[in-house]
Design a protein around this motif. Structure first.
Motif, PDB file in Angstrom:
ATOM      1  N   MET A 179     -36.071 -32.590 -26.380  1.00  0.00           N
ATOM      2  CA  MET A 179     -36.983 -33.870 -26.206  1.00  0.00           C
ATOM      3  C   MET A 179     -36.147 -34.596 -25.158  1.00  0.00           C
ATOM      4  O   MET A 179     -36.561 -35.717 -24.221  1.00  0.00           O
ATOM      5  N   ALA A 180     -35.223 -34.961 -26.184  1.00  0.00           N
ATOM      6  CA  ALA A 180     -34.295 -36.408 -25.527  1.00  0.00           C
ATOM      7  C   ALA A 180     -33.715 -35.572 -23.725  1.00  0.00           C
ATOM      8  O   ALA A 180     -33.312 -36.486 -22.653  1.00  0.00           O
ATOM      9  N   GLN A 214     -36.454 -36.132 -21.150  1.00  0.00           N
ATOM     10  CA  GLN A 214     -36.185 -38.075 -21.282  1.00  0.00           C
ATOM     11  C   GLN A 214     -35.449 -37.282 -19.851  1.00  0.00           C
ATOM     12  O   GLN A 214     -35.830 -38.194 -18.530  1.00  0.00           O
ATOM     13  N   ARG A 215     -33.384 -37.244 -20.300  1.00  0.00           N
ATOM     14  CA  ARG A 215     -33.236 -37.520 -18.749  1.00  0.00           C
ATOM     15  C   ARG A 215     -33.217 -36.951 -17.535  1.00  0.00           C
ATOM     16  O   ARG A 215     -33.049 -36.995 -16.577  1.00  0.00           O
ATOM     17  N   ARG A 231     -36.140 -36.198 -16.280  1.00  0.00           N
ATOM     18  CA  ARG A 231     -37.512 -37.009 -15.832  1.00  0.00           C
ATOM     19  C   ARG A 231     -36.606 -38.517 -15.321  1.00  0.00           C
ATOM     20  O   ARG A 231     -36.702 -38.058 -13.735  1.00  0.00           O
ATOM     21  N   GLN A 232     -35.734 -38.769 -15.737  1.00  0.00           N
ATOM     22  CA  GLN A 232     -35.260 -40.011 -15.683  1.00  0.00           C
ATOM     23  C   GLN A 232     -33.870 -39.952 -14.104  1.00  0.00           C
ATOM     24  O   GLN A 232     -33.279 -40.745 -13.291  1.00  0.00           O
ATOM     25  N   THR A 279     -42.234 -31.271 -19.260  1.00  0.00           N
ATOM     26  CA  THR A 279     -42.929 -32.087 -19.721  1.00  0.00           C
ATOM     27  C   THR A 279     -44.134 -32.626 -18.048  1.00  0.00           C
ATOM     28  O   THR A 279     -43.813 -32.635 -17.438  1.00  0.00           O
ATOM     29  N   GLY A 328     -44.965 -37.257 -21.833  1.00  0.00           N
ATOM     30  CA  GLY A 328     -43.871 -36.870 -21.804  1.00  0.00           C
ATOM     31  C   GLY A 328     -44.041 -35.414 -23.495  1.00  0.00           C
ATOM     32  O   GLY A 328     -43.136 -35.190 -23.984  1.00  0.00           O
TER      33      GLY A 328
END
Length: 717
Positions: A26-27, A30-31, A33-34, A292, A296
């Motif tokens: 999951m982390a 997120q990275r 997407r960023q 995702t 998210g």
């Protein structure tokens, strides 16, 4: 002793490796997407025909490393660069491209050798053996894997490691070799970077694992991979026998601590090494990156929201992520070790940044290549509060240094009648002459390639080494004392303190040091004052006045150039010691002459203090030497305080030299007297070069310029 370094977030992470792995996924998502903007820019550049959409600095570092590590055959590099007129960024791209397109026959056996270091990690549970992931050796005794594979010492004790879990060349199962983990000797785990470093017991209770299966030399240095390059991954996907994902795996984006790339890896590959095409480890594979939705939520392959009951096979994976090896090494270097642990970490190799390596000016090197600003690696904060007694291992190592010998060039090199000699500058005490010779050769090969000349082999080059002898003859040397202080956890002397010590020495032996500082500062615009030594008593207040005056000159020099105060203070200090302290010059010259050719043609390449030593050396060489070329780089010869104290005295043509090239950088404070303008120097070529910021006095920067390397290549051919 086990050292466990866990984040406060560990308590909230859940308990099982599966839970930890899901949270890392999951982390990673997120990275991902960023980093969408960076990926989109790279994709747009790729669509426009840019093969490696990375920064100019990253491309330059990568090209230099490829040339340094023989990533492509030298002849191919020269031919590829000369094929078309190219600007420098395109030269770097061409070199990187050639390294991807052309693989020497050694590529496959080197890959086999790297794969031998990779092992399967399995858990003993209720009489069963359950594969958990992959790990790989990074020293003779230490194995690196993921934190979510081995989160603590108890889990390590419940697991075993299995080498040779693979098929042979005949496609039959090999004989696997099992051994145990030894977390009581060393265990370091860190959740945010998802790594665990653990000691492994000897194989069959006898040989160290790295001595049997080999191990990977990790490096904190830049230049191992750029965006758009391919990576190779060796591991045990889902616990199967060892497999490899080879050269179909492109780096998408480089983050501060992570790399994201396309590759065919499965969950069991957690802890696998990610290699570049030179089989250097660039990352520790740790997670897939799931697709995702905007909220998210993880998506399935059919586009619906994934549920845990669906299983990992249903997830839509869009990329994979590895932890940058340089980030792992930086974290290890931020801890503090007990002596036994420091010894284990030091075994990870000279480029890991975890040993007592010294920078060119004698200061310890930090993992990012800068000077250490604090104490060395690996105890937790609680342990660091406990005082230790006796000298630390690094300090003892410094104290035990014995003078090293220089290196002779290989017989028959350069046609059998030419000799090339590298003559180093100050601050090389305690270093490996072979490593220094390779470093110089790497810089020269970079420049030779840019100049369209054939590259050279380090073993063909003579490398006289006087670093230890100079430190020995100058009474311990300020930089060595500073290094020892740093390694003991104390603060290093400041540049001002160094000036104080050197000024005191200078007033005892001569005023060479003060003259050097004042003359250099005036050359870059400082208003000239009356000689501060005139009318000054020998009392302490007189010395204080001298120190204040000289430190003002030092500060002015540092502000006017791209060299820091410490480097200026200590370089000028050793130049003045060589020129004025009784016995130092003769000791240095005698040491150098002990590793010099005595016949045939000579190409002498010198740097920093070595340019002064080289000028004196020419007066003492054998009559059988034909002095074809002298190259001086970053030289202080243009200052009267230096040239007036040469053996011959005053500016003069180098004795018997056919051609002289004196390269200088306008921001190099040591070369502040260049270009040499006094006609008494005779005829010479003086290319001005622009070295990288923060590396104005660096020898490899000088050698990498075509205007410097070209004449050397011409003389050699």
């Amino acid at each position: 002793m086990a050292t466990v370094d866990t984040s406060a977030t560990d308590a909230a992470l859940g308990g099982t490796p599966h839970d930890l792995r899901q949270q890392h996924a999951m982390a990673a998502a997120q990275r991902y997407r960023q980093s969408a903007g960076a990926r989109e820019r790279a994709q747009a550049q790729t669509a426009q025909g840019v093969p490696y959409p990375d920064t100019v600095q990253a491309l330059a570092a990568r090209a230099e490393r490829i040339l340094t590590r023989s990533g492509i055959p030298p002849a191919a590099a020269v031919a590829g660069v000369r094929a078309d007129p190219l600007e420098l960024p395109q030269v770097h791209e061409r070199i990187i491209g050639l390294s991807n397109e052309l693989q020497a026959v050694s590529f496959l056996p080197r890959g086999t050798r790297a794969a031998a270091t990779v092992a399967r990690i399995s858990l003993r549970s209720n009489g069963r053996e359950l594969p958990l992931g992959t790990g790989f050796l990074v020293s003779p005794r230490l194995l690196l894997t993921n934190h979510h594979v081995l989160p603590d010492t108890d889990s390590a004790r419940s697991c075993f490691v299995e080498f040779n879990a693979q098929v042979t060349a005949d496609n039959v199962p090999d004989t696997a070799v099992r051994t145990e983990f030894d977390p009581g000797t060393l265990f370091v785990a860190h959740e945010p970077l998802d790594f665990a470093l653990v000691a492994v017991a000897p194989v069959d209770g006898k040989a160290l694992p790295g001595d049997v299966f080999g191990w990977n030399r990790l490096s904190v240095q830049t230049g191992k991979l750029v965006v758009g390059e391919l990576v190779n991954i060796v591991g045990h996907p889902n616990g199967r026998l060892k497999e490899i994902a080879l050269r179909d795996n492109k780096l998408l984006v480089r983050l501060d601590d992570f790399l994201q790339y396309q590759t065919d890896t499965e969950p069991g590959n957690s802890g696998s090494p990610v290699f570049n095409d030179q089989w250097e480890v660039v990352a520790l594979h740790h997670s897939g990156v799931p697709e995702t939705d905007p909220q998210g939520h993880v998506l399935r392959k059919d586009g619906k929201v994934w549920q845990p009951s669906d299983g990992d096979d249903a997830v839509s994976w869009v990329a994979n992520e590895g932890v940058r090896i340089s980030s792992v090494l930086r974290h290890l270097a931020a801890l503090r070790p007990a002596p036994a642990e420091h010894a284990l970490l030091s075994d990870m190799g000279p480029e890991s940044g975890l040993g007592s390596q010294l920078a060119p000016d004698g200061m310890p090197i930090a993992p990012d290549g800068s000077l250490w600003s604090g104490p060395l690696p690996l105890r937790t904060s609680a342990e660091a509060a406990t005082p230790t007694t006796g000298p630390t291992a690094p300090t003892a190592a410094l104290a035990a240094v014995r003078p090293r010998a220089g290196l002779r060039g290989r017989p028959g090199a350069f046609g059998g009648h030419r000799n090339m000699v590298f003559l180093h500058g100050r601050g090389q005490q305690g270093k490996d002459p072979e490593a220094l010779r390779r470093e110089w050769a790497a810089g020269l090969n970079n420049g030779l390639t840019r100049a369209g000349r054939a590259t050279v082999e380090p073993a063909d080059i003579w490398f006289p080494y006087y670093g230890d002898r100079l430190a020995e003859r100058t009474g311990g040397e300020t930089a060595v004392a500073a290094a020892a202080a740093l390694l003991d956890g104390a603060s290093a002397p400041s540049a001002a303190e160094a000036v104080g010590r050197l000024t005191a020495e200078s007033t005892r032996d001569s005023d060479a040091y003060g003259q050097l500082l004042r003359e250099a500062a005036v050359k870059v615009g400082m208003q000239e004052e009356a000689d501060p030594t005139e009318g000054v008593p020998a009392a302490s207040e007189g010395l204080d006045q001298l120190v204040g005056t000289f430190h003002r000159a030092l500060t002015w020099l540092a502000a006017s150039t791209d060299v820091d105060e410490w480097t200026i203070a200590t370089v000028f200090g050793d130049v003045s010691r060589y020129l004025s302290v009784p016995g130092v010059r003769d000791a240095v010259l005698d040491t150098v002459l002990g590793t010099m050719p005595d016949h045939d043609e000579l190409i002498l390449v010198t740097h920093s203090l070595g340019t002064v030593v080289g000028m004196d050396l020419l007066d003492r060489l054998s009559n059988g030497i034909d002095r074809v070329l002298l190259v001086t780089l970053g030289s202080p010869l243009g200052m009267d305080a230096v040239n007036s104290r040469l053996l011959t005295g005053a500016p003069h043509p180098p004795p018997g030299v056919d051609r002289w090239v004196n390269a200088w950088c306008p921001t190099d404070a040591v070369a502040i007297g260049c270009p040499l303008g006094d006609p008494r120097w005779g005829e010479l070529s003086q290319p001005g070069v622009t070295n990288a910021q923060g590396r104005a006095h660096n020898v490899t920067e000088y050698l990498a310029h075509a205007t410097v390397a070209g004449p050397i290549g011409q003389a050699l051919s």
